[in-house]
Design a protein around this motif. Structure first.
Motif, short mmCIF file in Angstrom:
data_model
loop_
_atom_site.label_atom_id
_atom_site.label_comp_id
_atom_site.label_asym_id
_atom_site.label_seq_id
_atom_site.Cartn_x
_atom_site.Cartn_y
_atom_site.Cartn_z
N ARG A 183 76.69 73.02 -31.31
CA ARG A 183 76.97 72.50 -32.65
C ARG A 183 78.44 72.10 -32.76
O ARG A 183 78.78 71.09 -33.35
CB ARG A 183 76.62 73.55 -33.68
CG ARG A 183 76.95 73.25 -35.11
CD ARG A 183 75.97 72.30 -35.75
NE ARG A 183 74.60 72.72 -35.59
CZ ARG A 183 73.75 72.90 -36.56
NH1 ARG A 183 74.13 72.75 -37.81
NH2 ARG A 183 72.50 73.22 -36.33
N LEU A 185 70.20 76.73 -22.55
CA LEU A 185 69.42 77.12 -23.73
C LEU A 185 67.94 77.21 -23.39
O LEU A 185 67.26 78.16 -23.80
CB LEU A 185 69.65 76.12 -24.87
CG LEU A 185 68.90 76.39 -26.16
CD1 LEU A 185 69.31 77.72 -26.77
CD2 LEU A 185 69.13 75.26 -27.15
N ARG A 244 73.91 77.79 -28.91
CA ARG A 244 73.68 76.88 -30.03
C ARG A 244 74.95 76.63 -30.82
O ARG A 244 75.19 75.52 -31.29
CB ARG A 244 72.59 77.44 -30.94
CG ARG A 244 71.21 77.32 -30.32
CD ARG A 244 70.13 77.78 -31.24
NE ARG A 244 68.82 77.46 -30.68
CZ ARG A 244 67.69 78.02 -31.07
NH1 ARG A 244 67.70 78.92 -32.02
NH2 ARG A 244 66.56 77.67 -30.50
N THR A 245 75.80 77.64 -30.97
CA THR A 245 77.06 77.48 -31.69
C THR A 245 77.97 76.51 -30.95
O THR A 245 78.56 75.61 -31.56
CB THR A 245 77.76 78.84 -31.86
OG1 THR A 245 76.90 79.70 -32.60
CG2 THR A 245 79.09 78.70 -32.57
N LYS A 286 72.09 72.42 -22.62
CA LYS A 286 70.67 72.30 -22.93
C LYS A 286 69.82 73.04 -21.90
O LYS A 286 68.85 73.71 -22.24
CB LYS A 286 70.25 70.83 -23.01
CG LYS A 286 70.71 70.13 -24.25
CD LYS A 286 70.22 68.71 -24.31
CE LYS A 286 70.73 68.03 -25.57
NZ LYS A 286 70.27 66.64 -25.65
#
Length: 65
Positions: free
Chosen positions: A58, A18, A54-55, A15
């Motif tokens: 996920r 990101l 993000r991948t 996080k």
């Protein structure tokens, strides 16, 4: 940045990564708008890094990694 490096990080670190990438993307977009950015390929690299983070996030949320 490689996906294998990202998979070794925990969710909090992802996080944070990101968030820093999104700030960098915003900064680069402002530089493009004001015509201060000479190396425009940086923007694409940051976008790909955001997609990688993000991948992996996920995948971790879905239990795939």
């Amino acid at each position: 940045m490689k996906a294998s490096e990202l998979r070794s990080k925990d969710t909090a670190e992802l996080k944070k990564e990101l968030e820093s990438l999104l700030k960098a993307q915003f900064s680069l977009r402002m530089q493009v708008a004001t015509q201060q950015l000479s190396n425009t390929s940086q923007l694409g690299k940051v976008r790909r890094d955001i997609a990688r983070v993000r991948t992996v996030m996920r995948q971790k949320a879905g239990g795939l990694a």
